[in-house]
Design a protein around this motif. Sequence first.
Motif, short mmCIF file in Angstrom:
data_model
loop_
_atom_site.label_atom_id
_atom_site.label_comp_id
_atom_site.label_asym_id
_atom_site.label_seq_id
_atom_site.Cartn_x
_atom_site.Cartn_y
_atom_site.Cartn_z
N UNK A 231 1.61 92.18 82.48
CA UNK A 231 2.63 91.39 83.19
C UNK A 231 2.42 91.49 84.69
N UNK A 232 2.85 90.47 85.43
CA UNK A 232 2.78 90.53 86.89
C UNK A 232 3.69 91.63 87.44
N UNK A 233 3.26 92.22 88.55
CA UNK A 233 4.01 93.30 89.18
C UNK A 233 5.43 92.87 89.53
N UNK A 234 5.58 91.66 90.05
CA UNK A 234 6.91 91.18 90.45
C UNK A 234 7.84 91.09 89.25
N UNK A 235 7.32 90.63 88.12
CA UNK A 235 8.14 90.52 86.90
C UNK A 235 8.55 91.91 86.41
N UNK A 236 7.63 92.86 86.46
CA UNK A 236 7.94 94.22 86.03
C UNK A 236 8.99 94.85 86.94
N UNK A 237 8.86 94.63 88.24
CA UNK A 237 9.84 95.17 89.18
C UNK A 237 11.22 94.60 88.89
N UNK A 238 11.29 93.30 88.64
CA UNK A 238 12.57 92.66 88.35
C UNK A 238 13.17 93.22 87.06
N UNK A 239 12.36 93.36 86.01
CA UNK A 239 12.85 93.91 84.74
C UNK A 239 13.41 95.32 84.91
N UNK A 240 12.77 96.10 85.78
CA UNK A 240 13.20 97.48 86.00
C UNK A 240 14.33 97.59 87.03
N UNK A 241 14.71 96.46 87.65
CA UNK A 241 15.77 96.48 88.65
C UNK A 241 15.36 97.17 89.94
N UNK A 242 14.09 97.04 90.29
CA UNK A 242 13.56 97.70 91.48
C UNK A 242 13.07 96.69 92.51
#
Length: 95
Positions: free
Chosen positions: A33-44
Amino acid sequence: METQENALTLALMTEPARATICRALLDAGEDGLPAAALAQLAGLSLPRAAHLFQELMQAEVVALSIRERQVCYVLKARRAVREALGYIDSSGLAD
């Protein structure tokens, strides 16, 4: 549980965002997954997530790839992550 899984379980328990990122990458499969999507999923924020990504890369849990001009991450330690998350879930440590 082996040493790598023990260390990974502890790391995932102490930082819930790591567990969220690893779960998402486990579900994403080989494409990652893209880094931005992972950050959003993790709330970071992306800078905070970048710090976690770096830690996970140093531990050889994830690998970085570039796809369509996006920084993406792919789970490398699939078995170890699956076992660590399974242990956390079955023991109630995630609650």
